[in-house]
Design an enzyme around this catalytic site. Structure first.
Site, PDB file in Angstrom:
ATOM      1  N   ARG A 174      -8.749  10.518  -7.015  1.00  0.00           N
ATOM      2  CA  ARG A 174      -9.678   9.717  -6.208  1.00  0.00           C
ATOM      3  C   ARG A 174     -11.077  10.328  -6.226  1.00  0.00           C
ATOM      4  NH1 ARG A 174     -12.083   8.943  -1.426  1.00  0.00           N
ATOM      5  NH2 ARG A 174     -11.543   7.190  -0.105  1.00  0.00           N
ATOM      6  N   ARG A 215     -16.910   0.407  -1.006  1.00  0.00           N
ATOM      7  CA  ARG A 215     -15.930   0.020  -0.002  1.00  0.00           C
ATOM      8  C   ARG A 215     -16.426  -1.291   0.572  1.00  0.00           C
ATOM      9  NH1 ARG A 215     -12.224   3.000   2.699  1.00  0.00           N
ATOM     10  NH2 ARG A 215     -13.155   5.038   2.352  1.00  0.00           N
ATOM     11  N   LYS A 236       0.857  -1.188   0.000  1.00  0.00           N
ATOM     12  CA  LYS A 236       0.000   0.000   0.000  1.00  0.00           C
ATOM     13  C   LYS A 236       0.892   1.237   0.000  1.00  0.00           C
ATOM     14  CE  LYS A 236      -4.073   2.014   2.249  1.00  0.00           C
ATOM     15  NZ  LYS A 236      -3.828   3.407   1.986  1.00  0.00           N
ATOM     16  N   LYS A 278      -7.479  -3.257   3.762  1.00  0.00           N
ATOM     17  CA  LYS A 278      -6.194  -2.624   4.057  1.00  0.00           C
ATOM     18  C   LYS A 278      -5.753  -2.934   5.479  1.00  0.00           C
ATOM     19  CE  LYS A 278      -8.468   1.764   5.034  1.00  0.00           C
ATOM     20  NZ  LYS A 278      -8.557   3.187   4.795  1.00  0.00           N
ATOM     21  N   ARG A 311      -3.921   8.641  -5.738  1.00  0.00           N
ATOM     22  CA  ARG A 311      -4.657   7.651  -6.519  1.00  0.00           C
ATOM     23  C   ARG A 311      -4.768   8.211  -7.929  1.00  0.00           C
ATOM     24  NH1 ARG A 311      -8.737   3.789  -4.753  1.00  0.00           N
ATOM     25  NH2 ARG A 311      -9.126   2.434  -6.539  1.00  0.00           N
ATOM     26  N   GLU A 329      -1.295   4.115  -8.040  1.00  0.00           N
ATOM     27  CA  GLU A 329      -0.925   5.156  -7.080  1.00  0.00           C
ATOM     28  C   GLU A 329       0.349   5.830  -7.600  1.00  0.00           C
ATOM     29  OE1 GLU A 329      -2.990   5.417  -4.425  1.00  0.00           O
ATOM     30  OE2 GLU A 329      -1.880   6.581  -2.963  1.00  0.00           O
TER      31      GLU A 329
HETATM   32  P1  ATP Z   1      -6.335   5.946   3.411  1.00  0.00           P
HETATM   33  O1  ATP Z   1      -6.379   7.327   3.988  1.00  0.00           O
HETATM   34  O2  ATP Z   1      -6.138   4.861   4.402  1.00  0.00           O
HETATM   35  O3  ATP Z   1      -5.499   5.821   2.180  1.00  0.00           O
HETATM   36  P2  ATP Z   1      -8.617   6.159   1.812  1.00  0.00           P
HETATM   37  O4  ATP Z   1      -9.985   6.420   2.345  1.00  0.00           O
HETATM   38  O5  ATP Z   1      -7.946   7.236   1.046  1.00  0.00           O
HETATM   39  O6  ATP Z   1      -7.779   5.682   3.028  1.00  0.00           O
HETATM   40  P3  ATP Z   1      -8.934   3.449   1.290  1.00  0.00           P
HETATM   41  O7  ATP Z   1      -9.997   2.857   0.495  1.00  0.00           O
HETATM   42  O8  ATP Z   1      -9.138   3.339   2.732  1.00  0.00           O
HETATM   43  O9  ATP Z   1      -8.695   4.934   0.860  1.00  0.00           O
HETATM   44  O10 ATP Z   1      -7.565   2.776   0.929  1.00  0.00           O
HETATM   45  C1  ATP Z   1      -7.311   2.554  -0.390  1.00  0.00           C
HETATM   46  C2  ATP Z   1      -6.406   3.636  -0.899  1.00  0.00           C
HETATM   47  O11 ATP Z   1      -5.074   3.221  -0.781  1.00  0.00           O
HETATM   48  C3  ATP Z   1      -6.651   3.821  -2.369  1.00  0.00           C
HETATM   49  O12 ATP Z   1      -7.551   4.888  -2.578  1.00  0.00           O
HETATM   50  C4  ATP Z   1      -5.294   4.110  -2.951  1.00  0.00           C
HETATM   51  O13 ATP Z   1      -5.118   5.495  -3.065  1.00  0.00           O
HETATM   52  C5  ATP Z   1      -4.321   3.597  -1.912  1.00  0.00           C
HETATM   53  N1  ATP Z   1      -3.524   2.421  -2.363  1.00  0.00           N
HETATM   54  C6  ATP Z   1      -2.199   2.342  -2.295  1.00  0.00           C
HETATM   55  N2  ATP Z   1      -1.752   1.180  -2.752  1.00  0.00           N
HETATM   56  C7  ATP Z   1      -2.829   0.464  -3.114  1.00  0.00           C
HETATM   57  C8  ATP Z   1      -3.019  -0.836  -3.660  1.00  0.00           C
HETATM   58  N3  ATP Z   1      -1.994  -1.634  -3.908  1.00  0.00           N
HETATM   59  N4  ATP Z   1      -4.273  -1.245  -3.912  1.00  0.00           N
HETATM   60  C9  ATP Z   1      -5.316  -0.432  -3.656  1.00  0.00           C
HETATM   61  N5  ATP Z   1      -5.213   0.809  -3.145  1.00  0.00           N
HETATM   62  C10 ATP Z   1      -3.977   1.263  -2.874  1.00  0.00           C
END
Ligand code: ATP
Length: 576
Positions: free
Chosen positions: A266, A410, A246, A416, A251, A295
């Protein structure tokens, strides 16, 4: 439908904060609206000219609107200014000085098109051009329509109608039932353009919506991840699964159609111009049509390491992008593929999509595949997690091997696990600001001492309060916050906000901040998940981000997630 009629519906919407009443009003609007007006009616309800990725700016400053009102109705400019200052609403000023008695024949589409035209006026003389066009439109409509046209132009329509309610009402209007909302939602998730979905629905009916597919250059609403605290929990839930690194950057959803390339953030803004090096690399790919997800991070080629997020985020604020991309080049780590030439991969299992990623991208180029393993062993999972975190990354995202790409959802297809998880609450919480309290003592200087924050209740399509946050902001941030919040303040509690607390100033749910807290507690004063008079609240909350420009109100944590985090706390107290 005539715009005058729509204005009357807007007036009814404005008078209620109850979702069910809003639903009834919207159902009536949509059952009366014809094909020609439907998309534009939906955009107006969403308070936008077009979805964000079209990047349309009206560019009407207060003083231009004041001048247009003054010109339209032959009122002294200072009088208009004084009145709008007194009531705090230019819409009301436009209404007051409009003495037109007869109703206007202009349709919703005609008024929308005339407003749209304002966005196209550019170059020298554009200020005068916009003022003249707007004044002309104001002369042709009645006082009530003037009110809503001006509020829309100023981005202050503030009807508070949610997308979920719009989709439910469209379903009811066309099928007589609410249930078709799920199919509309699927279509919306595939193209992120609710006006367009409504138009297809009116043109081609239920069949057209069921057959809806992704299209290049129309952003897909991104899939999101649930969270679990340990490798054991994740393997128990998914069995054999993929485990991805991650990365903490931007994004980026990339679309390619021949020589044309677009990149979406995003929250679906067009960020193509921030990433010239990625665009150049995409153009070189041999596939004609592509949509893929990844990303983007700043990469240090000399040391072969990633820069921290703070360096990556700088790019959004810089104007000299070309220079920044020379010194701090981005690298895009691809983790999913949704379309490849003529193959729509949305419903293909993750393993197949990932295969396409692996075949298409190398390991160490500007666009590369994100590192992952596939395992059903807790030991192997943990080892990979430790290595990843040891390398300074945020954590991992596990992926269910047979899952489709869950656009806009989601769920546990992606899970995660971050380095900060000791219990579930060691993760931060994203809240939307619903109002603010004026400061006492020192903070009285800024006129703001704390904000009221809420989370999103998906089932009820409303925002529920979770916490009051007064720490974590610098003096400068408090000042800036106050200014930004005053821009979106409302006289009474906005629609779809469920609150017992009364802040000094209510604001439209728009700005998102990230907070950290010691724990989640039960509380009678917050409405989050409230049952029998007891809800949930944060203990000792403090802001850890100022404003999250990558998130909209609908992206904050949900009530359901807060309850899950509460259950997951297991009495573990957290450190700051
Ligand atoms: P966070 O603040 O924890 O990143 P978030 O609400 O922005 O949370 P989440 O859905 O919780 O987003 O976590 C997924 C996010 O992590 C994705 O929006 C992406 O930007 C990031 N990400 C990084 N690496 C990956 C991956 N390998 N697969 C999916 N998402 C990833």
């Amino acid at each position: 439908m005539k715009f005058e009629e729509l204005s009357e519906y807007f007036q009814k919407l404005e008078a209620t904060t109850k979702r069910l009443e809003m639903f009834d009003i919207l159902s009536e609007v949509f059952s009366r609206a014809d094909r020609r007006d439907i998309a534009k009616t939906v955009y107006l309800m969403q308070e936008e000219l077009l979805p964000p990725f079209f990047d349309i700016q009206l560019g009407m400053a207060d003083r231009m609107v004041e001048k247009a009102i003054s010109d339209a109705h032959n009122v002294d400019l200072e009088t208009v200014k004084a009145y709008s200052k007194k009531v705090g609403d230019l819409g009301e000023a436009a209404e007051k000085y409009d003495h037109r008695k007869e109703k206007s024949e202009l349709s919703v589409s005609e008024v929308y098109d005339r407003i749209f035209e304002l966005s196209k006026i550019s170059g020298s003389g554009s200020v005068e051009g916009k003022i003249t066009s707007l004044a002309k439109l104001l002369k042709e409509v009645s006082p009530l329509s003037s009110r809503y046209i001006i509020r829309f132009v100023m981005g202050k329509l503030r009807l508070g109608v949610g997308e979920a309610t719009i989709m439910e009402a469209l379903s009811k209007a066309k099928t007589g039932k609410r249930e078709f909302k799920a199919s509309l939602e699927r279509a919306y998730n595939l193209c992120s353009d609710l006006g367009y979905v409504a138009e297809v629905f009116y043109d081609k009916g239920e069949e057209g919506i069921r057959k809806f597919e992704v299209r290049v250059m129309r952003p897909i609403r991104p899939a999101l991840a649930e969270r679990l605290p340990s490798a054991e929990d994740i393997i128990k839930k998914l069995g054999r699964c993929a485990v991805d690194q991650k990365l903490d950057g931007f994004r980026a959803q990339v679309h390619k159609d021949g020589e044309k390339v677009k990149i979406f953030s995003r929250n679906l803004e067009d960020i193509t111009h921030f990433m010239p090096e990625i665009v150049a690399a995409v153009k070189k790919l041999k596939h004609r049509r592509m949509i893929f997800d990844g990303e983007a991070l700043t990469y240090d080629e000399d040391t072969n390491t990633l820069y921290p997020f703070q360096i990556t985020i700088q790019r959004k604020r810089k104007h000299n992008i070309e220079e920044v991309s020379e010194n701090f080049p981005l690298r895009l780590f691809v983790f999913d593929m949704m379309l490849l030439d003529d193959l729509d991969l949305m419903n293909e299992p993750y393993v197949k999509r990932r295969e396409m990623v692996d075949e298409t991208f190398a390991e160490d180029s500007t666009i590369c595949k994100n590192k992952e393993i596939v395992t059903d062993s807790v030991k192997e999972f943990t080892k990979f997690f430790e290595e990843t975190v040891g390398a300074g990354l945020e954590g991992v995202v596990a992926k269910k091997l047979d899952s489709p790409y869950s656009a806009g959802a989601r769920n546990f297809d992606w899970i995660k696990m971050k380095r900060s998880y000791k219990s579930q609450l060691s993760d931060t919480v994203d809240i939307v600001i619903l109002g603010y309290f004026k400061g006492r003592g020192m903070r009285a200087n800024f006129g703001i001492g704390a904000v009221l924050g809420g989370v999103y209740n998906k089932n009820r399509d409303e925002f529920e309060t979770l916490t009051k946050v007064g720490s974590g902001f610098s003096e400068e941030q408090f000042r800036e916050l106050r200014k930004m919040l005053d821009e979106i303040s409302t006289e009474k509690k906005p629609a779809r906000v469920n609150s017992i607390m009364e802040p000094d100033v209510w604001v439209m749910p728009r700005y998102v901040i990230t907070v950290k807290a010691d724990e989640i507690t039960r509380s009678p004063i917050h409405t989050c998940g409230q049952e029998n008079g007891v809800g949930y609240a944060l203990r000792f909350p403090r802001a850890v981000s100022f404003l999250r420009s990558d998130k909209d109100a609908g992206d904050v944590n949900t009530t359901h997630e807060i309850i899950e985090m509460f259950k997951g706390q297991k009495n573990v107290k957290l450190k700051a």
